[in-house]
Design a protein around this motif. Structure first.
Motif, short mmCIF file in Angstrom:
data_model
loop_
_atom_site.label_atom_id
_atom_site.label_comp_id
_atom_site.label_asym_id
_atom_site.label_seq_id
_atom_site.Cartn_x
_atom_site.Cartn_y
_atom_site.Cartn_z
N LEU A 28 0.51 -0.52 -0.58
CA LEU A 28 -0.06 0.00 -0.21
C LEU A 28 0.66 1.43 -0.20
O LEU A 28 0.53 2.05 -0.75
N SER A 29 1.73 1.24 0.82
CA SER A 29 2.98 2.44 0.34
C SER A 29 3.57 2.69 -0.61
O SER A 29 3.33 3.72 -0.63
N SER A 30 4.53 1.15 -1.78
CA SER A 30 4.49 1.78 -2.22
C SER A 30 3.99 2.10 -3.42
O SER A 30 4.12 2.74 -4.70
N CYS A 31 2.41 2.46 -3.39
CA CYS A 31 1.24 2.16 -4.09
C CYS A 31 0.35 4.20 -3.76
O CYS A 31 0.18 4.38 -4.56
N GLY A 32 1.34 4.22 -2.62
CA GLY A 32 0.84 6.19 -2.53
C GLY A 32 -0.41 6.11 -1.64
O GLY A 32 -1.41 6.93 -1.24
N ARG A 33 -0.67 4.07 -1.32
CA ARG A 33 -1.75 4.57 0.01
C ARG A 33 -1.77 4.69 1.00
O ARG A 33 -0.72 3.98 1.47
N SER A 34 -2.04 5.29 2.42
CA SER A 34 -2.46 4.74 3.35
C SER A 34 -2.67 3.43 4.14
O SER A 34 -3.51 2.35 3.50
N VAL A 35 -1.72 3.04 5.17
CA VAL A 35 -1.96 1.95 5.56
C VAL A 35 -3.05 2.33 7.27
O VAL A 35 -2.93 2.45 8.04
N PRO A 36 -3.52 1.30 6.77
CA PRO A 36 -5.17 1.07 7.87
C PRO A 36 -4.34 0.59 8.90
O PRO A 36 -2.97 0.13 9.06
N GLU A 37 -5.19 0.74 10.83
CA GLU A 37 -3.79 0.69 11.89
C GLU A 37 -4.38 -0.89 11.93
O GLU A 37 -3.35 -1.30 13.03
N GLU A 38 -5.61 -1.36 11.46
CA GLU A 38 -5.58 -2.53 12.23
C GLU A 38 -6.18 -3.46 10.45
O GLU A 38 -6.92 -2.99 9.46
N PHE A 39 -5.44 -4.59 10.25
CA PHE A 39 -5.99 -5.66 8.99
C PHE A 39 -7.18 -6.36 9.09
O PHE A 39 -6.64 -7.09 10.24
N GLN A 40 -8.25 -6.63 8.55
CA GLN A 40 -9.24 -7.56 9.02
C GLN A 40 -9.58 -8.77 8.36
O GLN A 40 -9.49 -7.94 7.24
N ILE A 41 -8.73 -10.00 8.11
CA ILE A 41 -8.73 -10.71 7.47
C ILE A 41 -10.46 -11.39 7.30
O ILE A 41 -11.31 -12.22 8.37
N ILE A 42 -11.29 -11.48 5.65
CA ILE A 42 -11.96 -12.15 6.33
C ILE A 42 -12.63 -12.71 5.09
O ILE A 42 -12.07 -12.58 3.76
N ALA A 43 -13.39 -14.82 5.49
CA ALA A 43 -13.24 -15.09 4.01
C ALA A 43 -15.05 -15.23 4.31
O ALA A 43 -15.18 -16.23 5.21
N LYS A 44 -14.78 -14.31 2.97
CA LYS A 44 -16.95 -14.86 2.60
C LYS A 44 -16.54 -15.47 0.79
O LYS A 44 -15.96 -14.85 0.63
N GLY A 45 -18.00 -15.01 0.85
CA GLY A 45 -17.77 -15.72 -0.47
C GLY A 45 -18.08 -16.83 -1.29
O GLY A 45 -17.93 -18.04 -0.30
N PRO A 46 -18.20 -17.15 -2.42
CA PRO A 46 -19.08 -18.33 -2.27
C PRO A 46 -18.02 -20.05 -2.42
O PRO A 46 -18.26 -20.77 -1.97
N TYR A 47 -16.58 -19.45 -2.27
CA TYR A 47 -15.84 -20.51 -2.08
C TYR A 47 -14.69 -19.57 -0.84
O TYR A 47 -13.52 -20.39 -0.64
N VAL A 48 -14.85 -18.77 -0.06
CA VAL A 48 -15.06 -18.79 1.05
C VAL A 48 -12.67 -18.30 1.08
O VAL A 48 -12.22 -18.54 1.94
N LYS A 49 -13.00 -16.97 -0.22
CA LYS A 49 -11.05 -16.72 -0.67
C LYS A 49 -11.17 -15.46 0.29
O LYS A 49 -12.27 -14.69 0.88
N PRO A 50 -10.50 -15.85 1.64
CA PRO A 50 -10.34 -14.41 1.98
C PRO A 50 -9.65 -12.98 1.32
O PRO A 50 -9.53 -13.13 0.22
N TYR A 51 -10.50 -11.73 1.97
CA TYR A 51 -9.97 -10.88 1.74
C TYR A 51 -9.52 -9.96 2.96
O TYR A 51 -10.30 -10.28 3.97
N ILE A 52 -8.92 -8.28 2.30
CA ILE A 52 -8.55 -7.73 3.43
C ILE A 52 -10.05 -6.97 3.54
O ILE A 52 -10.20 -6.60 2.96
N GLY A 53 -10.62 -6.77 4.86
CA GLY A 53 -11.78 -6.63 4.77
C GLY A 53 -11.98 -4.76 4.83
O GLY A 53 -12.96 -4.22 3.97
N ASN A 54 -11.02 -4.28 5.50
CA ASN A 54 -11.57 -3.09 5.06
C ASN A 54 -10.56 -1.83 3.93
O ASN A 54 -9.77 -0.81 3.89
N ILE A 55 -9.95 -3.31 3.10
CA ILE A 55 -8.84 -2.73 1.83
C ILE A 55 -9.91 -3.52 0.93
O ILE A 55 -8.61 -4.19 0.36
#
Length: 198
Positions: A28-55
């Motif tokens: 995120l820093s290399s893309c010039g994006r702000s880095v959130p203080e907390e990363f929440q890994i969420i696994a939802k969707g048809p095949y439970v593919k994880p993603y970072i909830g707030n990004i």
């Protein structure tokens, strides 16, 4: 679409989540994006593919083999797999789990590229999010020319690395590695040795 792959040595037991958050922060820093203080890994969707909830626009795929940990980041769905080559009954595994076309191709090559086929299949399944629920024999990563550059209309990029100097000159001593990336479109692939942050 450009893809960045972070990699580092790993004990195989602890800290994968910490490595993910460190790598995501650096990306995120290399893309010039702000880095959130907390990363929440969420696994939802048809095949439970994880993603970072707030990004939600940040897609990632983690893989590890032996003492090596890798994570690919992109702005659209991505799959990554790394396989350290090792001794196993390649003929039995191929005959039981792979598509008949792949098994025949591997047999003709004395199963030498076995781990490249394995990495390509896993990478595709991670891209879709289906994982092994789809069955490894339900699709082929082989074309008439050999290992295909696409699987079911998505692109694949294949790498066979010696593992001794792994791209940046850093000695990782992890043996030969088969790596595959799967994405709808693959542009530049950037390899970054993951560094610890304070």
């Amino acid at each position: 679409m450009d893809i960045t792959i972070y990699y580092t040595m790993w004990d195989g037991k602890n800290g994968s989540h910490k490595l993910l958050t460190t790598a995501a922060g650096q990306w995120l820093s290399s893309c010039g994006r702000s880095v959130p203080e907390e990363f929440q890994i969420i696994a939802k969707g048809p095949y439970v593919k994880p993603y970072i909830g707030n990004i939600r626009e940040l897609e990632f795929s983690i893989s590890h083999s032996g003492t090596l940990w890798m994570c690919a980041f992109a702005q659209k769905a991505v799959g990554l797999d790394v396989q350290k080559t090792q001794n196993c009954r390649k003929d039995r595994v191929s005959g039981r789990f792979f598509h008949p076309k792949e098994d025949a191709w591997l047999a003709a090559k004395d199963y030498e590229p076995f781990f490249q086929v394995w990495a390509a299949k896993e990478s595709y399944l991670k891209y879709t999010g289906a994982g092994l629920t789809q069955g490894m024999d339900s699709f082929s990563v082989i074309s008439e020319e050999g290992l295909s550059e696409s699987t079911k209309e998505v692109q694949q990029r294949h790498f066979l690395l010696d593992g001794e100097t792994l791209l940046s000159g850093q000695k990782l001593l992890c043996g030969p590695l088969a790596v595959c990336i799967t994405a709808e479109e693959i542009g530049e692939v950037n390899w970054v040795l993951l560094t610890e942050t304070e």
